[in-house]
Design an enzyme around this catalytic site. Structure first.
Site, PDB file in Angstrom:
ATOM      1  N   CYS A   1       8.435  63.117 -52.460  1.00 19.64           N
ATOM      2  CA  CYS A   1       9.007  63.867 -51.529  1.00 19.64           C
ATOM      3  C   CYS A   1       8.164  64.380 -50.590  1.00 19.64           C
ATOM      4  O   CYS A   1       7.181  64.979 -50.791  1.00 19.64           O
ATOM      5  CB  CYS A   1      10.193  65.027 -52.058  1.00 19.64           C
TER       6      CYS A   1
ATOM      7  N   CYS B   1      17.158  62.871 -46.076  1.00 19.28           N
ATOM      8  CA  CYS B   1      18.235  62.542 -46.935  1.00 19.28           C
ATOM      9  C   CYS B   1      19.434  63.485 -46.656  1.00 19.28           C
ATOM     10  O   CYS B   1      20.649  62.926 -46.736  1.00 19.28           O
ATOM     11  CB  CYS B   1      17.808  62.487 -48.541  1.00 19.28           C
TER      12      CYS B   1
END
Lengths: 610, 266
Positions: free
Chosen positions: A579, A585
């Site tokens: 990440c 997201c």
């Protein structure tokens, strides 16, 4: 002054130090570990005047301004800044071309200060229209004129600003995230911030290295996490700061920094393009900024209201580099850095209520980015400075023990400032694309930016968030992206390694789905069936993968391990270690069931050139 | 080193500031070294060393008099000392060298010996087995040589008997594990499996700001840090070329002969 703070209902005898004893026991087997119980934890606590979450331009400007006020008016103020990156500047990136308006106000002598990174003035600004093979000059709105601005690495600018803040006496703690808020007894106000727990394993059990988060009791809390901040999200929901406002909308920016051949390098040149490779159902464009030292910043922004779930922002950017216009510049050069981050596109209509009892939102956490200018740093800094002034005054007032400070003066100041009038002028440009389509928006923007300048009686509104614009996969065409061709374009994992991102392995996954087996099944079913596994294509760090489930024996253990749960032979794998903290997201997942929370501090990307 | 009263252990932990392990390394434009304008952190093996010193104190309690962290490097190396202090060291020494100076392991060992003479005596020196930037793995051993004292390198387990003045060390060697007993004063270099370092908690980081940190210069210690080695050139390794698939064993043999790996004509 540190003191142990125990939850109200629990008063342990002073001699009991059962929690501390954990560190002295020999390493226990994982199965013997205790699960972390948030209601039953001893936290170290400290008192500060102002706690700022996020050491970006907004947070640091607020901190510096507070220290300036301390000098001017004589009353001491203790300022603590928490930053989830491993150092100041590690988690920030942008084009960037900075308008020095706010910096001139904050530090009028900045040009004489040692080590300032504004060494490259912008020398030209042009706009081009790209087709698949060609590029044509195109008129650009006056907002995109960069005379008087500087081409910088925002990471380096922020790191420098952090040094200035520390020299003024601000305490900055990198590697510690502002994970949650401390509330008043009745829950109506914020009394400070709690940092994240460290030393939990994937199942939330306490390892030998467990340390509970520390509590900072602050009279004023300023939240400066950047676009779509995790704490901002919690506070906006709790205090209903978005009531009556348009939802915030976002774009995703994907960028690289290249060292190019000296023959093609033109210091200070700034270019924006529209058109190819984006189709007319997408809002966005690219930038090309020639920075100092022979480096070029190149990137692509795509509005997250794009409808086609087959779109991959990363791959659009990679194929864009093969266009003759970019290829001629980048060929023979070396790619030095990669990164991605979402940015606010909602503008004026999406600004939430800016204050809550005990604190305020500043910078991109609120959302002051000027979309046609694609600049937000100057507004972020100014908002930080105004919040500092309101906070300093609020500190001077008598506040009863356990009551939260009143920061409404900050909202007033922002509304009277040039930030407000600047955003109001361009408020209809970006929404006109959503409303009138690409060509309609282009024409409307042409007229409004050049002639009417926002002096119209109407305001165009967005009514739905970005995720809801996504069409079903069956109604859209899959996109055939070309494979990577190094040294010009890359595969995503090579790019991810360039960000220097990493997270300690054995910690809870920070990307949280709704709990339970059924929620997981539902997520996989809907995302795979209806949206062709959108996150697998959209995430610029390859965190999400919808893959084949293991053979039957694993499925029997579904009850034990929710990560193995799937639907139709597929399951979701979350590679949270990759990440890069872009927040796409949380914003774009069609099922809106992913909550981005802070991982252990110090993890995440290590930007230094971006 | 002068022998110390056996009852109290003084531990020295040298630490080094290196490019962070997660950062992608690039050769600098002049080909003299790597790009250093990137994130730096404490050498991971040194973190393990600091952790071991702190755990020793937790086990032996009052038998440990103090833990001193020392670093040799430019002014930014101070952050590394602050981390060591936050993990549990009591005080720190910063031997400040010029920003661009290259300090080789021998110079480091000489400086450490000088620091030990000045601030010592120390009974135990624990440091990482190697630094992740140069992978030299020499400093601990050279220091032991200069001091004429015992060394136990690549430690994966460390137990100290303060009363007897000895340390039992399990070493990771090629054949497996070797257990040695060394007389104090001794140098121990930390290997990966010695422990898992703790996080420097925020309260400890804040407390660390108040712990004493002394600054010294190589001149103050009478050590010449001029490098003995000259760096000629630093380049990236050659790009890996794709392999080839062959259809059968005969083709493989022919290709190997052609490449000169097998004797005989192709």
């Amino acid at each position: 002054m540190l003191r142990r703070v125990l939850p109200r209902q629990l008063r342990l005898p002073a001699a009991s130090s059962s929690r501390r004893a954990l560190h002295l026991t020999p390493r226990r087997r994982a199965e013997d570990r205790d699960t972390f119980d948030p209601a039953n934890v001893e936290r170290a606590s400290d008192d500060v005047d102002v706690c700022i979450v996020g050491a970006g331009p907004a947070g640091l400007s607020a901190a510096i301004r507070l220290k300036q006020l301390e000098k001017e008016r004589g009353r001491d103020v203790r300022v603590v800044v928490l930053e989830k990156g491993s150092e100041v500047g590690a988690h920030i990136l942008s084009g960037a071309v900075i308008e020095p308006r706010a910096l001139d106000e904050l530090l009028p002598d900045w040009k004489t200060m040692e080590g300032h990174p504004l060494t490259q003035p912008a020398t030209s600004s042009t706009m081009r229209w790209l087709t698949a093979t060609g590029s044509y000059p195109m008129p650009h709105p006056p907002q995109m004129n960069n005379t008087g601005n500087y081409v910088v690495s925002l990471s380096q600018f922020t790191a420098w600003l952090g040094g200035v803040a520390e020299a003024e006496g601000v305490e900055i703690y990198p590697g510690f995230a502002g994970a949650g808020a401390v509330y008043t007894d009745d829950g109506t106000g914020v009394l400070g911030v709690v940092t994240n727990e460290v030393g939990l394993d994937r199942k939330f059990r306490m390892k030998d290295s467990f340390e509970p988060g520390m509590e900072f009791r602050a009279k004023v809390t300023l939240v400066a996490e950047g676009a779509h901040g995790s704490l901002s999200k919690v506070l906006q929901n709790k205090f209903r700061l978005r009531d009556g406002r348009d939802p915030q909308t976002y774009g995703i920016g994907v960028k690289e920094v290249w060292r190019v051949r000296p023959e093609v390098y033109e210091a200070g040149k700034t270019v924006h393009t529209m058109g190819w490779p984006l189709t007319t159902d997408m809002y966005g464009g690219s930038w090309l900024y020639h920075m100092a030292d022979g480096m070029v910043s190149v990137g692509l922004v795509i509005g997250l209201d794009y409808p086609n779930p087959y779109v991959s922002p990363y791959k659009e950017f990679q194929r864009m580099k093969h266009h003759p216009y970019f290829k001629s510049l980048l060929e023979g050069g070396e790619c030095l850095a990669y990164g991605a981050r979402t940015l606010n596109e909602g503008g004026f209509q999406s600004i939430p209520k800016l204050h809550f009892p005990g604190g305020a939102l500043i910078g991109c956490s609120a959302g002051f980015l000027n979309v046609p200018k694609i600049k937000g740093t100057h507004n972020a800094m100014k908002s930080g400075m105004l919040a500092a002034e309101a906070a300093y005054d609020a500190l001077g007032e008598e506040v009863q023990q356990g009551q939260a400070a009143d920061m409404s003066a900050y909202e007033e100041k922002i509304r009277q400032s040039w930030v407000w009038s600047e955003l109001r002028e361009v408020r209809n440009l970006r929404p006109s694309f959503a409303k009138f389509g690409f060509w309609g928006g282009l024409m409307y923007s042409g007229v409004d930016s050049l002639i009417t300048k926002g002096r119209t009686p109407w305001t165009l509104h967005t009514t739905v968030g970005d995720a809801e614009h996504t069409k079903k996969a069956r109604d859209c065409k899959p996109i055939d992206y070309p494979p990577p061709q190094p040294p010009l374009s890359f595969d995503i994992l090579t790019s991810v390694s360039l960000t220097g991102t990493n997270h300690a392995e054995d910690q809870p996954v920070h990307l949280r789905l709704n709990a339970g087996v059924d929620a997981r099944k539902q997520h996989v079913r809907e995302n795979v069936e209806e949206y062709a596994g959108l996150l697998g294509r959209a995430c610029p760090a390859s965190v999400y993968e919808y893959v084949e489930q293991d053979a039957a024996p694993a499925r029997e253990r579904e009850g034990e391990n929710v990560e193995e749960v799937g639907w139709g032979g597929k399951k979701l794998v979350i590679n949270s270690q990759n990440c890069i903290h872009c927040k796409l997201c949380d914003i774009k997942v069609p099922t809106q069931d992913i909550n981005w929370t802070v991982p252990e501090g110090g993890g995440g990307p290590k930007y230094s050139l971006t | 080193m002068r022998p110390t009263p056996r009852s109290l252990l003084r531990i020295l932990v040298p630490v080094k500031r290196c490019v962070d392990y997660a950062v992608k390394i690039r050769v600098n434009a002049q080909q003299t070294g790597v790009e250093t304008n990137v994130k730096h952190s404490m050498n991971p093996f040194d973190e393990i060393a600091v952790e071991e010193a702190v755990r020793l104190r937790e086990r032996l309690k009052d038998a440990v008099k103090g833990i001193t962290a020392v670093t040799i490097g430019p002014s930014k190396a101070q952050e590394t000392l602050r981390t060591a202090l936050a993990m549990g060291a009591d005080d720190a020494v910063h031997v400040e060298t010029p920003e661009a100076a290259i300090v080789e392991p021998l110079a480091v060992a000489k400086l450490l010996r000088a620091v030990m003479d000045k601030k010592g005596p120390y009974d135990l020196v624990i440091l990482g087995k190697q630094a992740i930037d140069d992978d030299a793995g020499q400093t601990g051993q050279m220091l032991a040589g200069l001091l004429g004292c015992a060394q136990a390198t690549f430690a994966s387990k460390l137990d100290v008997d303060v009363g007897a003045g000895t340390a039992d060390v399990t070493r990771e060697i090629d054949g497996g594990l070797e257990q040695v007993r060394v007389k104090l004063p001794a140098i121990v270099t930390a290997d990966l499996r010695l422990n898992e370092p703790r996080y420097a908690s925020l309260p400890n980081i804040m407390k660390a700001k108040k712990k004493p940190l002394e600054k010294l210069k190589p001149e103050d210690l009478g050590v010449d840090i001029t490098p003995r080695l000259q760096m000629l050139k630093v380049t990236e390794p050659p790009k890996r070329v794709g392999g080839q698939k062959v259809d059968n064993v005969d083709e493989l043999i022919a290709k190997l002969k052609k490449a000169g790996v097998l004797p005989g004509a192709a």
